[in-house]
Scaffold this motif. Structure first.
Motif, PDB file in Angstrom:
ATOM      1  N   ARG A  85      40.894  72.371  70.083  1.00 35.48           N
ATOM      2  CA  ARG A  85      40.948  71.212  70.956  1.00 35.48           C
ATOM      3  C   ARG A  85      40.982  71.630  72.417  1.00 35.48           C
ATOM      4  NH1 ARG A  85      44.927  70.539  73.961  1.00 35.48           N
ATOM      5  NH2 ARG A  85      46.889  71.540  73.661  1.00 35.48           N
TER       6      ARG A  85
ATOM      7  N   THR B  38      42.083  62.124  61.732  1.00 40.65           N
ATOM      8  CA  THR B  38      42.493  61.969  63.133  1.00 40.65           C
ATOM      9  C   THR B  38      43.250  60.666  63.319  1.00 40.65           C
ATOM     10  OG1 THR B  38      40.429  60.869  63.769  1.00 40.65           O
ATOM     11  CG2 THR B  38      40.491  63.272  63.961  1.00 40.65           C
ATOM     12  N   TRP B  39      44.068  60.624  64.370  1.00 44.22           N
ATOM     13  CA  TRP B  39      44.773  59.414  64.737  1.00 44.22           C
ATOM     14  C   TRP B  39      45.195  59.541  66.198  1.00 44.22           C
ATOM     15  CZ3 TRP B  39      46.689  63.439  62.057  1.00 44.22           C
ATOM     16  CH2 TRP B  39      47.900  64.007  62.455  1.00 44.22           C
TER      17      TRP B  39
ATOM     18  N   PHE C 114      37.928  67.408  70.514  1.00 46.13           N
ATOM     19  CA  PHE C 114      38.124  68.358  69.424  1.00 46.13           C
ATOM     20  C   PHE C 114      36.791  68.958  69.005  1.00 46.13           C
ATOM     21  CE2 PHE C 114      41.775  65.585  68.995  1.00 46.13           C
ATOM     22  CZ  PHE C 114      42.806  66.449  68.655  1.00 46.13           C
TER      23      PHE C 114
ATOM     24  N   CYS D 200      37.555  59.829  65.158  1.00 42.61           N
ATOM     25  CA  CYS D 200      36.377  60.650  64.835  1.00 42.61           C
ATOM     26  C   CYS D 200      35.367  59.879  64.015  1.00 42.61           C
ATOM     27  CB  CYS D 200      36.789  61.927  64.104  1.00 42.61           C
ATOM     28  SG  CYS D 200      37.371  61.636  62.422  1.00 42.61           S
TER      29      CYS D 200
ATOM     30  N   ALA E  42      44.696  65.608  65.319  1.00 47.50           N
ATOM     31  CA  ALA E  42      43.776  65.913  64.238  1.00 47.50           C
ATOM     32  C   ALA E  42      44.464  66.864  63.273  1.00 47.50           C
ATOM     33  CB  ALA E  42      42.489  66.542  64.762  1.00 47.50           C
TER      34      ALA E  42
ATOM     35  N   GLY F  69      41.340  60.814  69.245  1.00 50.14           N
ATOM     36  CA  GLY F  69      42.057  60.264  68.100  1.00 50.14           C
ATOM     37  C   GLY F  69      41.192  59.471  67.136  1.00 50.14           C
TER      38      GLY F  69
ATOM     39  N   VAL G 190      38.979  66.525  57.718  1.00 49.90           N
ATOM     40  CA  VAL G 190      39.700  66.284  58.962  1.00 49.90           C
ATOM     41  C   VAL G 190      40.144  64.827  59.009  1.00 49.90           C
ATOM     42  CG1 VAL G 190      39.518  66.210  61.483  1.00 49.90           C
ATOM     43  CG2 VAL G 190      38.443  68.066  60.210  1.00 49.90           C
TER      44      VAL G 190
END
Length: 96
Positions: free
Chosen positions: A38, A12-13, A43, A22, A2, A20, A10
């Motif tokens: 986290r 994420t991946w 997270f 969101c 994130a 990963g 934010v």
């Protein structure tokens, strides 16, 4: 993974099981995020208005629906442990 962008968004991946993805809360992470913390599988984002948004593996704090009303505002900081999060409210109370 994130990342917090300068505008408070934010991104994420990575593996969905590790936070990963969101997408379930993406609308709440598009602006106004102050910090991200986290744990091993989830997270938590602290927004400028003191709201906390969580995502990731449910058993590790990725779902905060049970305490959502207490995380809707007035939170000053959030910390993560191996499997959970704790939020410190401005009044000194802790939400887990």
């Amino acid at each position: 993974f994130a990342a917090l962008k300068r505008a408070g968004e934010v991104v994420t991946w990575g593996d969905r099981a590790y936070g990963g993805d969101c997408s379930a809360v993406a609308d709440r992470l598009s602006a106004g995020v102050r910090s991200i913390t986290r744990n091993d599988f989830a997270f938590a984002a602290l927004k400028e208005a003191g709201e906390v948004v969580t995502w990731g593996y449910r058993s590790y704090g990725g779902c905060s629906s049970a305490v959502m009303d207490r995380l809707a505002g007035g939170v000053s900081s959030v910390t993560g442990s191996e499997r959970a999060f704790a939020a410190l409210k401005e009044a000194g109370k802790v939400v887990t």
